[in-house]
Design a protein around this motif. Structure first.
Motif, PDB file in Angstrom:
ATOM      1  N   GLN A 196      14.501  12.741  17.073  1.00 56.19           N
ATOM      2  CA  GLN A 196      14.525  13.800  18.078  1.00 56.19           C
ATOM      3  C   GLN A 196      13.592  13.526  19.257  1.00 56.19           C
ATOM      4  OE1 GLN A 196      13.534  17.262  15.819  1.00 56.19           O
ATOM      5  NE2 GLN A 196      15.470  17.265  14.680  1.00 56.19           N
ATOM      6  N   VAL A 197      12.676  12.593  19.116  1.00 56.72           N
ATOM      7  CA  VAL A 197      11.678  12.314  20.154  1.00 56.72           C
ATOM      8  C   VAL A 197      12.263  11.323  21.169  1.00 56.72           C
ATOM      9  CG1 VAL A 197       9.416  11.269  20.561  1.00 56.72           C
ATOM     10  CG2 VAL A 197       9.748  12.789  18.628  1.00 56.72           C
ATOM     11  N   ARG A 198      12.019  11.592  22.432  1.00 55.93           N
ATOM     12  CA  ARG A 198      12.522  10.702  23.486  1.00 55.93           C
ATOM     13  C   ARG A 198      11.543   9.574  23.804  1.00 55.93           C
ATOM     14  NH1 ARG A 198      15.260  14.887  27.800  1.00 55.93           N
ATOM     15  NH2 ARG A 198      16.767  15.711  26.307  1.00 55.93           N
ATOM     16  N   ASP A 199      10.279   9.834  23.677  1.00 56.90           N
ATOM     17  CA  ASP A 199       9.257   8.848  24.017  1.00 56.90           C
ATOM     18  C   ASP A 199       9.245   7.722  22.981  1.00 56.90           C
ATOM     19  OD1 ASP A 199       7.083   7.583  25.198  1.00 56.90           O
ATOM     20  OD2 ASP A 199       5.605   8.870  24.199  1.00 56.90           O
ATOM     21  N   ALA A 200       9.398   6.494  23.430  1.00 60.30           N
ATOM     22  CA  ALA A 200       9.477   5.339  22.524  1.00 60.30           C
ATOM     23  C   ALA A 200       8.191   5.147  21.722  1.00 60.30           C
ATOM     24  CB  ALA A 200       9.796   4.077  23.319  1.00 60.30           C
ATOM     25  N   GLN A 201       7.049   5.386  22.369  1.00 62.11           N
ATOM     26  CA  GLN A 201       5.771   5.209  21.679  1.00 62.11           C
ATOM     27  C   GLN A 201       5.638   6.209  20.527  1.00 62.11           C
ATOM     28  OE1 GLN A 201       2.359   5.680  24.204  1.00 62.11           O
ATOM     29  NE2 GLN A 201       0.978   4.707  22.740  1.00 62.11           N
ATOM     30  N   HIS A 202       6.005   7.437  20.750  1.00 63.87           N
ATOM     31  CA  HIS A 202       5.943   8.442  19.682  1.00 63.87           C
ATOM     32  C   HIS A 202       6.932   8.106  18.569  1.00 63.87           C
ATOM     33  CE1 HIS A 202       4.105  11.257  22.799  1.00 63.87           C
ATOM     34  NE2 HIS A 202       3.189  11.100  21.849  1.00 63.87           N
ATOM     35  N   ARG A 203       8.104   7.638  18.974  1.00 61.97           N
ATOM     36  CA  ARG A 203       9.123   7.273  17.982  1.00 61.97           C
ATOM     37  C   ARG A 203       8.601   6.139  17.090  1.00 61.97           C
ATOM     38  NH1 ARG A 203      13.383   7.812  21.001  1.00 61.97           N
ATOM     39  NH2 ARG A 203      12.994   5.885  22.134  1.00 61.97           N
ATOM     40  N   GLU A 204       7.942   5.155  17.693  1.00 61.24           N
ATOM     41  CA  GLU A 204       7.383   4.043  16.914  1.00 61.24           C
ATOM     42  C   GLU A 204       6.289   4.515  15.961  1.00 61.24           C
ATOM     43  OE1 GLU A 204       6.070   0.969  19.564  1.00 61.24           O
ATOM     44  OE2 GLU A 204       8.069   0.753  20.454  1.00 61.24           O
ATOM     45  N   ARG A 205       5.467   5.426  16.431  1.00 66.16           N
ATOM     46  CA  ARG A 205       4.395   5.955  15.561  1.00 66.16           C
ATOM     47  C   ARG A 205       4.986   6.727  14.384  1.00 66.16           C
ATOM     48  NH1 ARG A 205      -0.451   8.022  19.531  1.00 66.16           N
ATOM     49  NH2 ARG A 205      -1.020   5.952  20.270  1.00 66.16           N
ATOM     50  N   LEU A 206       6.000   7.518  14.645  1.00 65.07           N
ATOM     51  CA  LEU A 206       6.639   8.261  13.558  1.00 65.07           C
ATOM     52  C   LEU A 206       7.320   7.318  12.572  1.00 65.07           C
ATOM     53  CD1 LEU A 206       8.021  11.260  15.609  1.00 65.07           C
ATOM     54  CD2 LEU A 206       6.395  11.415  13.719  1.00 65.07           C
ATOM     55  N   GLU A 207       7.942   6.278  13.067  1.00 62.56           N
ATOM     56  CA  GLU A 207       8.563   5.288  12.187  1.00 62.56           C
ATOM     57  C   GLU A 207       7.498   4.581  11.341  1.00 62.56           C
ATOM     58  OE1 GLU A 207      11.209   3.152  10.136  1.00 62.56           O
ATOM     59  OE2 GLU A 207      11.709   4.758  11.536  1.00 62.56           O
ATOM     60  N   SER A 208       6.362   4.284  11.952  1.00 61.04           N
ATOM     61  CA  SER A 208       5.256   3.665  11.224  1.00 61.04           C
ATOM     62  C   SER A 208       4.735   4.599  10.128  1.00 61.04           C
ATOM     63  CB  SER A 208       4.131   3.314  12.202  1.00 61.04           C
ATOM     64  OG  SER A 208       3.016   2.822  11.512  1.00 61.04           O
ATOM     65  N   MET A 209       4.644   5.874  10.462  1.00 64.29           N
ATOM     66  CA  MET A 209       4.208   6.859   9.458  1.00 64.29           C
ATOM     67  C   MET A 209       5.203   6.925   8.302  1.00 64.29           C
ATOM     68  SD  MET A 209       2.819   9.891  11.964  1.00 64.29           S
ATOM     69  CE  MET A 209       2.738  11.100  10.666  1.00 64.29           C
ATOM     70  N   ALA A 210       6.487   6.881   8.626  1.00 66.84           N
ATOM     71  CA  ALA A 210       7.513   6.918   7.580  1.00 66.84           C
ATOM     72  C   ALA A 210       7.380   5.714   6.653  1.00 66.84           C
ATOM     73  CB  ALA A 210       8.900   6.958   8.212  1.00 66.84           C
ATOM     74  N   GLN A 211       7.119   4.553   7.228  1.00 66.85           N
ATOM     75  CA  GLN A 211       6.940   3.356   6.409  1.00 66.85           C
ATOM     76  C   GLN A 211       5.716   3.468   5.508  1.00 66.85           C
ATOM     77  OE1 GLN A 211       6.895   0.168   9.249  1.00 66.85           O
ATOM     78  NE2 GLN A 211       9.102   0.284   9.622  1.00 66.85           N
ATOM     79  N   GLU A 212       4.653   4.071   6.015  1.00 64.16           N
ATOM     80  CA  GLU A 212       3.444   4.261   5.202  1.00 64.16           C
ATOM     81  C   GLU A 212       3.716   5.219   4.039  1.00 64.16           C
ATOM     82  OE1 GLU A 212       0.472   2.735   5.272  1.00 64.16           O
ATOM     83  OE2 GLU A 212       1.263   1.444   6.843  1.00 64.16           O
ATOM     84  N   TRP A 213       4.439   6.302   4.308  1.00 69.04           N
ATOM     85  CA  TRP A 213       4.788   7.243   3.235  1.00 69.04           C
ATOM     86  C   TRP A 213       5.635   6.548   2.167  1.00 69.04           C
ATOM     87  CZ3 TRP A 213       1.937  11.119   2.358  1.00 69.04           C
ATOM     88  CH2 TRP A 213       1.411  11.913   3.367  1.00 69.04           C
ATOM     89  N   GLU A 214       6.570   5.702   2.608  1.00 61.40           N
ATOM     90  CA  GLU A 214       7.395   4.977   1.644  1.00 61.40           C
ATOM     91  C   GLU A 214       6.552   3.998   0.828  1.00 61.40           C
ATOM     92  OE1 GLU A 214      10.362   3.367   4.225  1.00 61.40           O
ATOM     93  OE2 GLU A 214      11.645   5.138   4.014  1.00 61.40           O
ATOM     94  N   ALA A 215       5.590   3.358   1.471  1.00 62.86           N
ATOM     95  CA  ALA A 215       4.699   2.441   0.746  1.00 62.86           C
ATOM     96  C   ALA A 215       3.896   3.197  -0.307  1.00 62.86           C
ATOM     97  CB  ALA A 215       3.774   1.719   1.727  1.00 62.86           C
ATOM     98  N   LEU A 216       3.448   4.393   0.035  1.00 68.06           N
ATOM     99  CA  LEU A 216       2.722   5.213  -0.941  1.00 68.06           C
ATOM    100  C   LEU A 216       3.624   5.598  -2.115  1.00 68.06           C
ATOM    101  CD1 LEU A 216       0.659   7.552   1.405  1.00 68.06           C
ATOM    102  CD2 LEU A 216      -0.250   5.849  -0.186  1.00 68.06           C
ATOM    103  N   ALA A 217       4.882   5.894  -1.828  1.00 66.30           N
ATOM    104  CA  ALA A 217       5.825   6.244  -2.897  1.00 66.30           C
ATOM    105  C   ALA A 217       6.039   5.062  -3.836  1.00 66.30           C
ATOM    106  CB  ALA A 217       7.155   6.700  -2.297  1.00 66.30           C
ATOM    107  N   VAL A 218       6.154   3.867  -3.266  1.00 70.25           N
ATOM    108  CA  VAL A 218       6.325   2.661  -4.086  1.00 70.25           C
ATOM    109  C   VAL A 218       5.084   2.418  -4.937  1.00 70.25           C
ATOM    110  CG1 VAL A 218       6.553   0.139  -3.976  1.00 70.25           C
ATOM    111  CG2 VAL A 218       8.001   1.597  -2.550  1.00 70.25           C
ATOM    112  N   GLU A 219       3.921   2.581  -4.341  1.00 63.93           N
ATOM    113  CA  GLU A 219       2.665   2.403  -5.079  1.00 63.93           C
ATOM    114  C   GLU A 219       2.570   3.401  -6.236  1.00 63.93           C
ATOM    115  OE1 GLU A 219      -2.076   2.947  -4.202  1.00 63.93           O
ATOM    116  OE2 GLU A 219      -0.782   2.309  -2.559  1.00 63.93           O
ATOM    117  N   ARG A 220       2.958   4.631  -5.976  1.00 61.65           N
ATOM    118  CA  ARG A 220       2.931   5.657  -7.026  1.00 61.65           C
ATOM    119  C   ARG A 220       3.893   5.300  -8.149  1.00 61.65           C
ATOM    120  NH1 ARG A 220       0.160   8.997 -10.038  1.00 61.65           N
ATOM    121  NH2 ARG A 220       1.346  10.808 -10.656  1.00 61.65           N
ATOM    122  N   ALA A 221       5.064   4.798  -7.806  1.00 61.58           N
ATOM    123  CA  ALA A 221       6.043   4.402  -8.823  1.00 61.58           C
ATOM    124  C   ALA A 221       5.478   3.273  -9.691  1.00 61.58           C
ATOM    125  CB  ALA A 221       7.343   3.979  -8.164  1.00 61.58           C
ATOM    126  N   ARG A 222       4.772   2.344  -9.069  1.00 59.64           N
ATOM    127  CA  ARG A 222       4.154   1.247  -9.838  1.00 59.64           C
ATOM    128  C   ARG A 222       3.072   1.778 -10.775  1.00 59.64           C
ATOM    129  NH1 ARG A 222       3.768  -2.682  -4.746  1.00 59.64           N
ATOM    130  NH2 ARG A 222       5.879  -3.508  -4.834  1.00 59.64           N
TER     131      ARG A 222
END
Length: 84
Positions: A20-46
Motif C-alpha cells: 500500500q505504500v508508494r514510497d520505495a524506501q518505506h516499501r523496502e523497510r517494510l519488506e526487510s521487517m517482513a523478512q526479519e519476522w520470517e527469520a524469527l519464525a524459522v528460528e522458533r520452529a528450530r
C-alpha cells in the motif's frame, strides 16, 4: 497462538503495508521487517524441534530403563511401601 505463528502474521502485515505504500524506501523497510519476522519464525520452529527431540530422547531413556528390568527388580520394594 504460538509465537511462531504470531511472527508469520506480523510478516504478512508488513507485506500488506508494503503493497500500500508508494514510497520505495518505506516499501523496502517494510519488506526487510517482513523478512526479519520470517527469520524469527524459522528460528522458533528450530527451537521447538530441538526441544521435541530432547523430550523424545528422554522418553526413550525412560523406556530403556523399564525394558532393562531395573524397574521390575525394584517392584518388591514398591509393594512393601504400599502395604504400610
Amino acid at each position: 497462538m504460538s509465537r511462531g505463528w504470531q511472527y508469520l502474521e506480523r510478516a504478512i502485515e508488513c507485506r500488506k503495508m508494503a503493497d500500500q505504500v508508494r514510497d520505495a524506501q518505506h516499501r523496502e523497510r517494510l519488506e526487510s521487517m517482513a523478512q526479519e519476522w520470517e527469520a524469527l519464525a524459522v528460528e522458533r520452529a528450530r527451537e521447538l524441534a530441538k526441544a521435541r527431540k530432547r523430550a523424545e530422547q528422554q522418553a526413550g531413556l525412560a523406556v530403556g530403563h523399564w525394558q532393562s528390568g531395573a524397574f521390575r527388580r525394584a517392584r518388591p520394594l514398591l509393594y512393601i511401601v504400599k502395604s504400610r
